[in-house]
Design a protein around this motif. Structure first.
Motif, PDB file in Angstrom:
ATOM      1  N   TYR A   6      31.412  42.023 -28.096  1.00 53.25           N
ATOM      2  CA  TYR A   6      30.204  41.200 -28.211  1.00 53.25           C
ATOM      3  C   TYR A   6      29.395  41.178 -26.906  1.00 53.25           C
ATOM      4  N   ASN A  64      25.665  42.675 -26.394  1.00 49.72           N
ATOM      5  CA  ASN A  64      24.623  41.702 -26.043  1.00 49.72           C
ATOM      6  C   ASN A  64      23.801  42.171 -24.857  1.00 49.72           C
ATOM      7  N   ARG A  92      18.950  32.086 -21.076  1.00 44.80           N
ATOM      8  CA  ARG A  92      19.948  31.005 -20.931  1.00 44.80           C
ATOM      9  C   ARG A  92      19.577  30.088 -19.762  1.00 44.80           C
ATOM     10  N   THR A  95      29.723  28.491 -28.959  1.00 45.49           N
ATOM     11  CA  THR A  95      29.654  29.003 -27.580  1.00 45.49           C
ATOM     12  C   THR A  95      29.976  30.492 -27.483  1.00 45.49           C
ATOM     13  N   CYS A 150      35.038  30.247 -34.480  1.00 49.67           N
ATOM     14  CA  CYS A 150      35.746  31.532 -34.562  1.00 49.67           C
ATOM     15  C   CYS A 150      36.629  31.661 -33.321  1.00 49.67           C
ATOM     16  N   ALA A 200      35.914  24.470 -32.962  1.00 49.51           N
ATOM     17  CA  ALA A 200      35.298  23.350 -33.705  1.00 49.51           C
ATOM     18  C   ALA A 200      34.090  23.870 -34.469  1.00 49.51           C
ATOM     19  N   ASP A 201      33.850  23.264 -35.623  1.00 48.17           N
ATOM     20  CA  ASP A 201      32.703  23.639 -36.462  1.00 48.17           C
ATOM     21  C   ASP A 201      31.503  22.776 -36.067  1.00 48.17           C
ATOM     22  N   ALA A 246      23.349  28.274 -28.666  1.00 49.83           N
ATOM     23  CA  ALA A 246      22.551  29.469 -28.383  1.00 49.83           C
ATOM     24  C   ALA A 246      22.867  30.545 -29.416  1.00 49.83           C
ATOM     25  N   PHE A 247      21.861  30.975 -30.118  1.00 46.71           N
ATOM     26  CA  PHE A 247      21.994  32.042 -31.122  1.00 46.71           C
ATOM     27  C   PHE A 247      23.073  31.723 -32.160  1.00 46.71           C
ATOM     28  N   ASN A 301      23.202  30.859 -37.842  1.00 46.28           N
ATOM     29  CA  ASN A 301      24.403  31.295 -38.557  1.00 46.28           C
ATOM     30  C   ASN A 301      25.097  30.174 -39.303  1.00 46.28           C
ATOM     31  N   VAL A 302      24.719  28.922 -39.036  1.00 43.57           N
ATOM     32  CA  VAL A 302      25.426  27.831 -39.712  1.00 43.57           C
ATOM     33  C   VAL A 302      24.863  27.663 -41.126  1.00 43.57           C
TER      34      VAL A 302
HETATM   35  C1  LIG Z   1      25.456  35.281 -32.031  1.00 47.59           C
HETATM   36  S1  LIG Z   1      26.878  34.386 -31.538  1.00 47.59           S
HETATM   37  C2  LIG Z   1      26.305  33.454 -30.152  1.00 47.59           C
HETATM   38  C3  LIG Z   1      27.398  33.135 -29.188  1.00 47.59           C
HETATM   39  C4  LIG Z   1      26.966  32.473 -27.889  1.00 47.59           C
HETATM   40  N1  LIG Z   1      26.433  31.146 -28.097  1.00 47.59           N
HETATM   41  C5  LIG Z   1      25.959  33.301 -27.145  1.00 47.59           C
HETATM   42  O1  LIG Z   1      24.883  32.791 -26.851  1.00 47.59           O
HETATM   43  O2  LIG Z   1      26.249  34.473 -26.838  1.00 47.59           O
HETATM   44  C6  LIG Z   1      26.981  33.149 -32.797  1.00 47.59           C
HETATM   45  C7  LIG Z   1      28.237  32.310 -32.700  1.00 47.59           C
HETATM   46  O3  LIG Z   1      28.117  31.222 -33.616  1.00 47.59           O
HETATM   47  C8  LIG Z   1      29.414  30.920 -34.082  1.00 47.59           C
HETATM   48  N2  LIG Z   1      29.266  30.070 -35.254  1.00 47.59           N
HETATM   49  C9  LIG Z   1      28.627  30.364 -36.416  1.00 47.59           C
HETATM   50  N3  LIG Z   1      28.666  29.315 -37.251  1.00 47.59           N
HETATM   51  C10 LIG Z   1      29.340  28.326 -36.607  1.00 47.59           C
HETATM   52  C11 LIG Z   1      29.700  26.997 -36.940  1.00 47.59           C
HETATM   53  N4  LIG Z   1      29.391  26.460 -38.130  1.00 47.59           N
HETATM   54  N5  LIG Z   1      30.362  26.260 -36.027  1.00 47.59           N
HETATM   55  C12 LIG Z   1      30.696  26.786 -34.823  1.00 47.59           C
HETATM   56  N6  LIG Z   1      30.399  28.045 -34.460  1.00 47.59           N
HETATM   57  C13 LIG Z   1      29.726  28.798 -35.334  1.00 47.59           C
HETATM   58  C14 LIG Z   1      30.030  32.294 -34.299  1.00 47.59           C
HETATM   59  O4  LIG Z   1      31.430  32.251 -34.406  1.00 47.59           O
HETATM   60  C15 LIG Z   1      29.528  33.028 -33.066  1.00 47.59           C
HETATM   61  O5  LIG Z   1      30.441  32.925 -31.994  1.00 47.59           O
END
Ligand SMILES: C[S@@+](CC[C@H](N)C(=O)[O-])C[C@H]1O[C@@H](n2cnc3c(N)ncnc32)[C@H](O)[C@@H]1O
Length: 229
Positions: free
Chosen positions: A16, A20, A32, A52, A77, A100-101, A118-119, A123-124
């Motif tokens: 990742y 990135n 950031r 994170t 994850c 944690a979710d 961030a980013f 995805n949620v």
């Molecule tokens: C594109 S990555 C961004 C990671 C990091 N914040 C960054 O800026 O590089 C998206 C992250 O969101 C996490 N994610 C997605 N849905 C989530 C949720 N409901 N709760 C916690 N983490 C979540 C994923 O596991 C992934 O690590």
């Protein structure tokens, strides 16, 4: 949906950071820093960084809040956060990381001064629910900050579309071995409600007394800041 997203991030977790930096030409570091600046973070504060990933935003926050402050990075994850403690330790920073979710945070009300994502918000499953949760764990008057991709307009629009639809899946696929992930990521960015539309979601959450947005790099990304009621 959540389970699919979690599996996808688990499959690209070890590549990742490389993907990135290559795909963003390193510009995500600048984004950031702007995010942390706009959060108004200061020495001694407590920060929760949701979704994170490998901890990059948590690391920038920790440098600002210092040893008297506290930063907790969380992600749903576990594979994504595995490299994060080592990364922080290699920079002599003490940051806690937990699974944690963001839609169901296991923290009490008003525990933090700032929460961030961030980013991750795109995805949620339910961004309004995540915003409410992020606001719940922040003290009244504290801030929720969101860094997320947008859709650039003007001169950048066509080159960015070409880059995100063609170049990102190809290069991201080569680096991570998962082309689908690097097709999904730009696809979700292209349809994400950015700018005023995201501000409307923040309003719908009912969690903020004020909110603002700043576009970065011609609208490729946005930072949103909400003051918690
Ligand atoms: C594109 S990555 C961004 C990671 C990091 N914040 C960054 O800026 O590089 C998206 C992250 O969101 C996490 N994610 C997605 N849905 C989530 C949720 N409901 N709760 C916690 N983490 C979540 C994923 O596991 C992934 O690590």
């Amino acid at each position: 949906m959540s389970e699919e997203v979690r599996r996808m991030f688990a499959s690209i977790s070890d590549k990742y950071d490389t993907a990135n930096s290559v795909l963003s030409f390193g510009i995500h570091h600048f984004w950031r820093h702007v995010t942390v600046k706009m959060s108004g973070a200061s020495k001694g504060q407590a920060v929760l960084d949701c979704a994170t990933g490998t901890g990059d935003l948590a690391i920038v926050f920790k440098r600002v809040v210092g040893s008297e402050g506290y930063v907790l990075g969380t992600d749903f994850c576990k594979e994504m956060i595995e490299p994060a403690p080592g990364k922080a330790a290699s920079k002599n920073l003490k940051i806690d990381f937990e699974v944690a979710d963001a839609m169901n945070l296991p923290y009490k009300d008003d525990r933090f001064d700032i929460s961030s994502i961030a980013f991750g918000i795109r995805n949620v499953d339910d961004p309004i629910k995540a915003l409410k949760e992020m606001a719940r764990v922040v003290k009244p008057g504290g801030r929720v900050v969101v860094l997320e991709f947008g859709q650039p307009k003007g001169l950048l629009k066509v080159p960015y579309q070409f880059y995100s639809k063609k170049v990102m899946p190809f290069i991201g696929g080569l680096i991570s071995g998962n082309k689908d992930a690097y097709t999904y990521l730009p696809e979700t960015s292209a349809i994400f409600p950015a700018g005023d539309k995201f501000l409307a979601l923040m309003d719908q959450s009912g969690a903020f007394s004020k909110r603002k947005a700043r576009s970065l790099t011609g609208g490729i990304a946005f930072v949103y800041v909400g003051i918690v009621k």
